[in-house]
Design a protein around this motif. Structure first.
Motif, PDB file in Angstrom:
ATOM      1  N   TYR A 191      -4.988 -18.581 -23.752  1.00  9.71           N
ATOM      2  CA  TYR A 191      -4.224 -19.811 -23.892  1.00  9.71           C
ATOM      3  C   TYR A 191      -2.788 -19.456 -24.250  1.00  9.71           C
ATOM      4  CZ  TYR A 191      -8.610 -22.434 -24.019  1.00  9.71           C
ATOM      5  OH  TYR A 191      -9.816 -22.984 -23.702  1.00  9.71           O
ATOM      6  N   GLU A 225     -19.908 -25.105 -13.718  1.00  9.26           N
ATOM      7  CA  GLU A 225     -19.541 -23.724 -13.407  1.00  9.26           C
ATOM      8  C   GLU A 225     -20.782 -22.854 -13.235  1.00  9.26           C
ATOM      9  OE1 GLU A 225     -16.942 -19.975 -15.221  1.00  9.26           O
ATOM     10  OE2 GLU A 225     -16.900 -21.926 -16.224  1.00  9.26           O
ATOM     11  N   SER A 258     -14.763 -17.499 -23.720  1.00  4.80           N
ATOM     12  CA  SER A 258     -14.804 -18.627 -22.791  1.00  4.80           C
ATOM     13  C   SER A 258     -15.972 -19.559 -23.084  1.00  4.80           C
ATOM     14  CB  SER A 258     -14.918 -18.123 -21.352  1.00  4.80           C
ATOM     15  OG  SER A 258     -13.795 -17.362 -20.993  1.00  4.80           O
ATOM     16  N   ARG A 310     -20.536 -12.429 -15.308  1.00  6.60           N
ATOM     17  CA  ARG A 310     -20.114 -13.744 -15.780  1.00  6.60           C
ATOM     18  C   ARG A 310     -21.308 -14.640 -16.114  1.00  6.60           C
ATOM     19  NH1 ARG A 310     -15.421 -16.172 -11.997  1.00  6.60           N
ATOM     20  NH2 ARG A 310     -15.540 -17.755 -13.627  1.00  6.60           N
ATOM     21  N   THR A 370     -10.911 -16.289 -22.190  1.00  2.58           N
ATOM     22  CA  THR A 370      -9.867 -17.181 -21.683  1.00  2.58           C
ATOM     23  C   THR A 370      -8.617 -17.006 -22.539  1.00  2.58           C
ATOM     24  OG1 THR A 370     -11.495 -18.811 -20.960  1.00  2.58           O
ATOM     25  CG2 THR A 370      -9.231 -19.579 -21.207  1.00  2.58           C
ATOM     26  N   GLU A 419     -11.363 -11.204 -19.010  1.00  9.52           N
ATOM     27  CA  GLU A 419     -10.841 -12.456 -18.456  1.00  9.52           C
ATOM     28  C   GLU A 419     -11.241 -12.597 -16.990  1.00  9.52           C
ATOM     29  OE1 GLU A 419      -6.589 -14.826 -18.101  1.00  9.52           O
ATOM     30  OE2 GLU A 419      -6.613 -12.639 -17.937  1.00  9.52           O
ATOM     31  N   ARG A 432      -8.223  -8.251 -20.691  1.00  8.18           N
ATOM     32  CA  ARG A 432      -7.862  -8.710 -19.339  1.00  8.18           C
ATOM     33  C   ARG A 432      -9.019  -8.494 -18.360  1.00  8.18           C
ATOM     34  NH1 ARG A 432      -4.145 -12.558 -19.642  1.00  8.18           N
ATOM     35  NH2 ARG A 432      -2.345 -11.901 -20.900  1.00  8.18           N
ATOM     36  N   ALA A 481      -6.360 -15.008 -26.993  1.00 10.00           N
ATOM     37  CA  ALA A 481      -7.627 -14.989 -26.265  1.00 10.00           C
ATOM     38  C   ALA A 481      -8.748 -15.620 -27.091  1.00 10.00           C
ATOM     39  CB  ALA A 481      -8.002 -13.549 -25.921  1.00 10.00           C
ATOM     40  N   GLY A 514     -14.652 -13.708 -16.555  1.00  6.41           N
ATOM     41  CA  GLY A 514     -14.929 -15.059 -17.001  1.00  6.41           C
ATOM     42  C   GLY A 514     -15.449 -15.165 -18.419  1.00  6.41           C
TER      43      GLY A 514
END
Length: 246
Positions: free
Chosen positions: A77, A91, A85, A171, A75, A69, A66, A82, A72
Motif C-alpha cells: 500500500y 479470487e 494479502s 497463491r 500486498t 507480492e 516483492r 507491505a 499474491g
C-alpha cells in the motif's frame, strides 16, 4: 479495509536465516509463515521487525517481499508498506478456474509423454494417498494429493505450463487447506482420484483430462464458499480445517 486496522503482532522468536541465499531463504520462510497462519491476513510486515527476526539487511528482505507480492501473498500500500494479502471468494474461484484448465492440459500432455516407469511411480503415489486417507491422516493425505498434482504437471514436460502452475499453486495453497474441513468432500475427492487414475492407466486422454479439470473445479468451489462464508485464512481457521468437522 484499511491495513492499519488489521495489525497482528509478529512472532517474537528470532529465526536467523542460512547464508546460501538470504533472498531465497527469506522468500521460503515468509511464504511458509503466511501459508501456515503464523502471519494472519492483513498483518503488517514491518521491515525492521522482520530484519531483526531473520538477522538480515533490508535489501534481501525487500526482494523477498516483492517475490511474495507476485505470488499474491503480500500486498503493498502506498505510504503504508507491505501487508499479508486478504483473498476474496471471487479470487479463489478465478484461481481454481485457471489451475483446473492448466492441469487438464498438463494431464493430456503427460499421458502422451510419460513412460511406463513414470506411470508406475504415479500409481504408487496414488496408492500411498489412499492409504493415508483410509488411516485418517488428512494432513499427510492432503500433502500427497498436492504432490500428485504437481507430479502430473511435471510429467507434461512443458516448462511454461509448469511455471504458470507453480505460481498459481503458491497463491492458492494458503486456502486449499480449507478443503480439509469437509468430510463429504474428502470422500468425493478420493473417488474422483480413483476415476482419473483409471483413465490415465487406460491412456484415455479425453476422459482423464475432463475428470481432472472437474475434480479441481469442485475443490475450488468448496474453498471459495468457505472463504465467502467464514472469511480468509487465519491460524484458527487453519487449525479447525485440519481437525475436520466438529
Amino acid at each position: 479495509m484499511e491495513p492499519d486496522r488489521l495489525l497482528h503482532p509478529l512472532p517474537t522468536a528470532r529465526r536467523p536465516l542460512k547464508r546460501r541465499s538470504l533472498h531465497a531463504e527469506a522468500v521460503e520462510t515468509l511464504r511458509e509463515m503466511i501459508i501456515g497462519g503464523q502471519l494472519a491476513p492483513g498483518a503488517r510486515l514491518v521491515e525492521a521487525e522482520l530484519c531483526e527476526m531473520f538477522t538480515i539487511s533490508r535489501t534481501p528482505l525487500r526482494e523477498a517481499l516483492r517475490v511474495l507480492e507476485v505470488e499474491g501473498l503480500v500486498t503493498f500500500y502506498p505510504n503504508r508498506g507491505a501487508v499479508v494479502s486478504i483473498i476474496s471468494a471471487e479470487e479463489v474461484l478465478q484461481q481454481f478456474e485457471v489451475i483446473a484448465n492448466l492441469e487438464r492440459i498438463a494431464l493430456e500432455l503427460a499421458i502422451e509423454r510419460m513412460t511406463k516407469a513414470d506411470l508406475g511411480r504415479l500409481n504408487r503415489m496414488h496408492d500411498r494417498m489412499i492409504h493415508l486417507y483410509e488411516a485418517g491422516q488428512r494432513r499427510d493425505c492432503f500433502q500427497k494429493d498436492y504432490d500428485m498434482h504437481n507430479r502430473i504437471v511435471a510429467l507434461s514436460g512443458n516448462r511454461v505450463l509448469q511455471e504458470m502452475h507453480a505460481g498459481l499453486m503458491a497463491r492458492s495453497r494458503r486456502v486449499r487447506y480449507f478443503a480439509l474441513h469437509s468430510a463429504s468432500r474428502w470422500n468425493e475427492a478420493m473417488a474422483e482420484h480413483d476415476a482419473f487414475m483409471r483413465a490415465i492407466n487406460d491412456r484415455d486422454v479425453a476422459r482423464a483430462s475432463i475428470l481432472m479439470r472437474d475434480h479441481v473445479l469442485k475443490t475450488g468451489f468448496l474453498v471459495g464458499e468457505f472463504v465467502r462464508d467464514k472469511g480468509d485464512a487465519s491460524p484458527e481457521m487453519l487449525s479447525r480445517a485440519d481437525r475436520g468437522p466438529d
